[in-house]
Design a protein around this motif. Sequence first.
Motif, PDB file in Angstrom:
ATOM      1  N   GLN A  99       5.228   8.721  -5.962  1.00 44.94           N
ATOM      2  CA  GLN A  99       4.902  10.105  -6.281  1.00 44.94           C
ATOM      3  C   GLN A  99       6.157  10.971  -6.260  1.00 44.94           C
ATOM      4  OE1 GLN A  99       1.538  11.946  -4.408  1.00 44.94           O
ATOM      5  NE2 GLN A  99       0.478   9.996  -4.072  1.00 44.94           N
ATOM      6  N   HIS A 110      -0.635   8.514   2.666  1.00 51.73           N
ATOM      7  CA  HIS A 110      -2.091   8.467   2.823  1.00 51.73           C
ATOM      8  C   HIS A 110      -2.737   7.818   1.593  1.00 51.73           C
ATOM      9  CE1 HIS A 110      -6.168   9.693   3.870  1.00 51.73           C
ATOM     10  NE2 HIS A 110      -6.283  10.136   2.637  1.00 51.73           N
ATOM     11  N   PHE A 111      -2.318   8.243   0.401  1.00 52.98           N
ATOM     12  CA  PHE A 111      -2.883   7.684  -0.822  1.00 52.98           C
ATOM     13  C   PHE A 111      -2.491   6.222  -0.992  1.00 52.98           C
ATOM     14  CE2 PHE A 111      -3.056  12.194  -2.577  1.00 52.98           C
ATOM     15  CZ  PHE A 111      -4.426  12.278  -2.426  1.00 52.98           C
ATOM     16  N   LYS A 164      -6.134   5.763  -3.931  1.00 56.30           N
ATOM     17  CA  LYS A 164      -6.768   6.911  -4.575  1.00 56.30           C
ATOM     18  C   LYS A 164      -7.998   6.504  -5.370  1.00 56.30           C
ATOM     19  CE  LYS A 164      -3.113   8.947  -6.616  1.00 56.30           C
ATOM     20  NZ  LYS A 164      -2.409   9.945  -7.424  1.00 56.30           N
ATOM     21  N   ILE A 205      -0.805  11.772  10.664  1.00 55.32           N
ATOM     22  CA  ILE A 205      -1.423  11.437   9.383  1.00 55.32           C
ATOM     23  C   ILE A 205      -2.759  10.750   9.607  1.00 55.32           C
ATOM     24  CG2 ILE A 205      -0.233   9.204   9.252  1.00 55.32           C
ATOM     25  CD1 ILE A 205      -0.117   9.606   6.220  1.00 55.32           C
ATOM     26  N   LYS A 209       6.034  16.533   4.357  1.00 62.54           N
ATOM     27  CA  LYS A 209       4.629  16.760   3.993  1.00 62.54           C
ATOM     28  C   LYS A 209       4.263  15.943   2.764  1.00 62.54           C
ATOM     29  CE  LYS A 209       1.352  20.474   2.895  1.00 62.54           C
ATOM     30  NZ  LYS A 209       1.182  21.939   2.698  1.00 62.54           N
ATOM     31  N   LYS A 210       5.177  15.899   1.773  1.00 61.15           N
ATOM     32  CA  LYS A 210       4.921  15.119   0.565  1.00 61.15           C
ATOM     33  C   LYS A 210       4.826  13.635   0.905  1.00 61.15           C
ATOM     34  CE  LYS A 210       4.480  14.460  -3.874  1.00 61.15           C
ATOM     35  NZ  LYS A 210       3.300  14.936  -4.622  1.00 61.15           N
ATOM     36  N   TYR A 234       8.277   9.310  -3.429  1.00 57.62           N
ATOM     37  CA  TYR A 234       7.552   8.925  -2.221  1.00 57.62           C
ATOM     38  C   TYR A 234       6.398   8.002  -2.621  1.00 57.62           C
ATOM     39  CZ  TYR A 234       9.812  13.361  -0.994  1.00 57.62           C
ATOM     40  OH  TYR A 234      10.714  14.393  -0.832  1.00 57.62           O
ATOM     41  N   ASP A 253       7.681  15.304  -6.775  1.00 58.71           N
ATOM     42  CA  ASP A 253       7.287  16.712  -6.683  1.00 58.71           C
ATOM     43  C   ASP A 253       7.018  17.318  -8.058  1.00 58.71           C
ATOM     44  OD1 ASP A 253       7.350  17.046  -3.891  1.00 58.71           O
ATOM     45  OD2 ASP A 253       9.535  17.147  -3.921  1.00 58.71           O
ATOM     46  N   GLN A 261       3.811  12.300   3.771  1.00 58.38           N
ATOM     47  CA  GLN A 261       2.533  12.038   4.431  1.00 58.38           C
ATOM     48  C   GLN A 261       1.399  11.951   3.414  1.00 58.38           C
ATOM     49  OE1 GLN A 261       1.779  13.667   8.516  1.00 58.38           O
ATOM     50  NE2 GLN A 261       3.161  15.256   7.769  1.00 58.38           N
ATOM     51  N   GLU A 262       1.410  12.855   2.458  1.00 62.72           N
ATOM     52  CA  GLU A 262       0.376  12.846   1.418  1.00 62.72           C
ATOM     53  C   GLU A 262       0.433  11.555   0.604  1.00 62.72           C
ATOM     54  OE1 GLU A 262       0.355  15.008  -2.759  1.00 62.72           O
ATOM     55  OE2 GLU A 262      -0.050  16.443  -1.149  1.00 62.72           O
ATOM     56  N   ALA A 263       1.650  11.168   0.179  1.00 59.53           N
ATOM     57  CA  ALA A 263       1.814   9.962  -0.633  1.00 59.53           C
ATOM     58  C   ALA A 263       1.461   8.708   0.164  1.00 59.53           C
ATOM     59  CB  ALA A 263       3.247   9.869  -1.157  1.00 59.53           C
TER      60      ALA A 263
END
Length: 480
Positions: A116, A174-175, A180, A15, A167-168, A113, A118, A170-172
């Motif tokens: 967040q 990161h934010f 954001k 990440i 994957k979800k 997450y 889906d 990692q995205e969450a």
Amino acid sequence: MPKLIITENPEKWKINAEGATIISPSDYFGNSAYLESKNYMIVNLCRSHQYQSLGYYVSLLAEARSHKVIPEISVLQDFRFPSFIKDDAEEFDTLIQDTLKGESSSKVTINIYFGQVDNVSYSKLGILLFNLFQVPIIQAIFSKKDKWQLQSLKPLHLKNLDETGFKKLQEALHFYVTGKKVVRKKYSRKKYDLAILVNPDDPNPPSSPQALQKFIAAADKLGFNTEMITKNDFAKLVQFDALFIRETTNVNHHTYRFAKKAEAEGLVVFDDPGSILRCTNKVYLHELLVANKIAVPKSHIIRKDHQIIPDSFKYPMVIKQPDGSFSKGVKKVADDAELHATLKDMFQKSELLIVQEFMPTTYDWRVGVINKQPLYVCRYFMAQNHWQIINWKKDNQHRDGKSETVAVEDAPYALIDLALKATALIGDGLYGVDIKEVNGKFYVIEINDNPSIDAGVEDRVLKNGLYTKIMETFVERLEK
């Protein structure tokens, strides 16, 4: 604020979280650098948070080291008592029913997450659950008999996630780590992280968008990464070093919960919860000021079960709700009929009200105070053909009177002295003291914990220096 992501297998993470370092529990336990500094935010992604597991000890030691950690030990303890969580769910039953009313099945599983989800239709529910139970990954299961109910809520860990879920996450993550809504065009590592709490939908915020940008610019020069947050970002408070509340405060409100949480996490916060508690209730302020011999207009507290006003009060007189703001909840009555109608209406919201003598003046003084020092002085003139500085119309529309700003050194000494004595009873935060001047004497009307600071009004004398002074106060307290 440096951010650490802790998991048993750091090498698995691919990440790109700017400003975050991924380490193992043993690194965190054994590296003396993490023990010597309190200035860390910890994301605990260990496989288990069970009692005496590695994950449990990461959160436990983080709290012992005064690091800001997610999840906290108290949150992990909550998950040991599922019945308590289900009881809490009853408080947001309407949101549960509204969110799931279109579901055809009798069971729904939602993975959350860092707030967040889906399915975008579950977003409000996901944010709420993350704000209440601040665990990186939560699985909520809802079932329906007569209506939808929260069947279970439990933490998930990396081993529970499939490729899509990972994957979800990692995205969450990161934010969550980078933010954001960071206002800066390019994120760079600075010494401190500042959150400014705002309400984008408030038609009458305490600071205009132009003033907020001036706060951000001043903070940037003093070494802050600044992010605008809203009431949906409660769980993100642990990411910051300081919180600046720039929406109208109240005790029975999310602003007070934000202030309490920020203070508990060791953030420097304006307005602090003690100031909100003291300033937003006019009954408390009246008793505090009178007990300490601060000059106020003649006032009397009346009870719902004893609506007797002393004969010394003559018409017109002013009736005040304890928790009104921006001149709302304050009514002038001219005769018995208006008095009885006003009391009947206001007593529906409070057991106590304040009756106050009417002091007609062409303007009210406002003295801004921070850290027990005068910051600015304004005259707010009454709205045209009205007895208050704001004339509220229908549909939340209003008309303001004009204003004048004077240098602190040019203001009457007695005015400044009274403002400082009054605010010293509240604390050392940021305040606005409303004062009337009658025949050369000054009387405190109220103390505001969340004073208006608008571009072109309160900053007319100090210009950008006003915003710099407030941000310097944050820095001074952080460096202590």
